[in-house]
Design an enzyme around this catalytic site. Structure first.
Site, PDB file in Angstrom:
ATOM      1  N   SER A   1       0.795  -1.241  -0.065  1.00 58.53           N
ATOM      2  CA  SER A   1       0.080  -0.122   0.019  1.00 58.53           C
ATOM      3  C   SER A   1       0.907   1.290  -0.098  1.00 58.53           C
ATOM      4  CB  SER A   1      -1.201   0.140   1.091  1.00 58.53           C
ATOM      5  OG  SER A   1      -1.910   0.992   1.133  1.00 58.53           O
ATOM      6  N   MET A   2       0.899   2.027   1.153  1.00 61.52           N
ATOM      7  CA  MET A   2       1.500   3.468   1.173  1.00 61.52           C
ATOM      8  C   MET A   2       2.994   3.218   0.962  1.00 61.52           C
ATOM      9  SD  MET A   2       2.108   5.896   4.300  1.00 61.52           S
ATOM     10  CE  MET A   2       3.499   4.910   4.726  1.00 61.52           C
TER      11      MET A   2
END
Length: 204
Positions: free
Chosen positions: A77-78
């Site tokens: 994700s991030m």
């Protein structure tokens, strides 16, 4: 056997990799799951001084102080925005960089520009103009771990922390990493409701 450094996503921490790390260690691999400043057990370190550069230094220092080399660096994700910058800082320590259903930002592109909100994330998260996120945690669980067991959902619920605004808005960088010529990989999660498969395949 490989050395894995697993980088978590927003609102999470190194704790999110517990089951994966246990499986990899069971196969004989060396696994590290650092938590970025401002997240998880390091949430007390958040503040205006924390930026993506802080995250990069968190991880680069973990590799340096642990004496790690030939590392498979994995971002979720991030975490996908952070890992190419870490490779830029310590390329001699990296074997491969892998995005695991993660965000890939081009030069100057923010995370929210790179990943349009899916219907599930849009219901769970309302974004203000400065990147301030108002999150309904129960709806976020439906977006992020809809196929998890009740025990897994409770594990996430008890540990999730707010998403830092700058992580959504800070410009990304990729071209300098690509010039390094390091091997890369991308893992698409076909049931992912946060980074939907058609978005993820566009990052490959």
């Amino acid at each position: 056997m490989a050395v894995f450094v697993l980088v978590h996503g927003g609102g999470q921490g190194g704790w999110v990799w517990q089951q994966v790390a246990r499986l990899l260690r069971g196969e004989g691999h060396d696994v590290y799951t650092p938590t970025l400043s401002g997240f998880g057990e390091r949430s007390h370190l958040d503040g205006p001084h924390v930026s993506f550069q802080t995250f990069v230094e968190d991880l680069a220092n973990a590799l340096i102080f642990e004496g790690l080399s030939d590392v498979v660096l994995v971002g979720h994700s991030m975490g996908g925005v952070v890992i190419p910058r870490v490779a830029e800082m310590v390329p001699e320590r990296i074997r491969r960089v892998v995005w695991a259903t993660a965000v890939v930002t081009r030069d100057g592109e923010s995370l929210i520009q790179a990943v349009p909100q899916s219907p599930w994330i849009a219901r769970a998260v309302k974004l203000g103009p400065q990147g301030i996120a108002e999150t309904d945690l129960e709806l976020l669980l439906d977006a992020n771990i809809h196929d998890g067991t009740p025990e897994q959902r409770e594990f996430i619920r008890a540990r999730h922390r707010p998403y830092p605004p700058h992580a959504l808005l800070e410009p990304g960088r990729l071209s300098a990493f690509l010039k390094l010529g390091l091997p890369t990989g991308y893992i698409v999660a076909t049931l992912d409701r946060a980074i939907e498969p058609h978005i993820a395949r566009g990052f490959m």
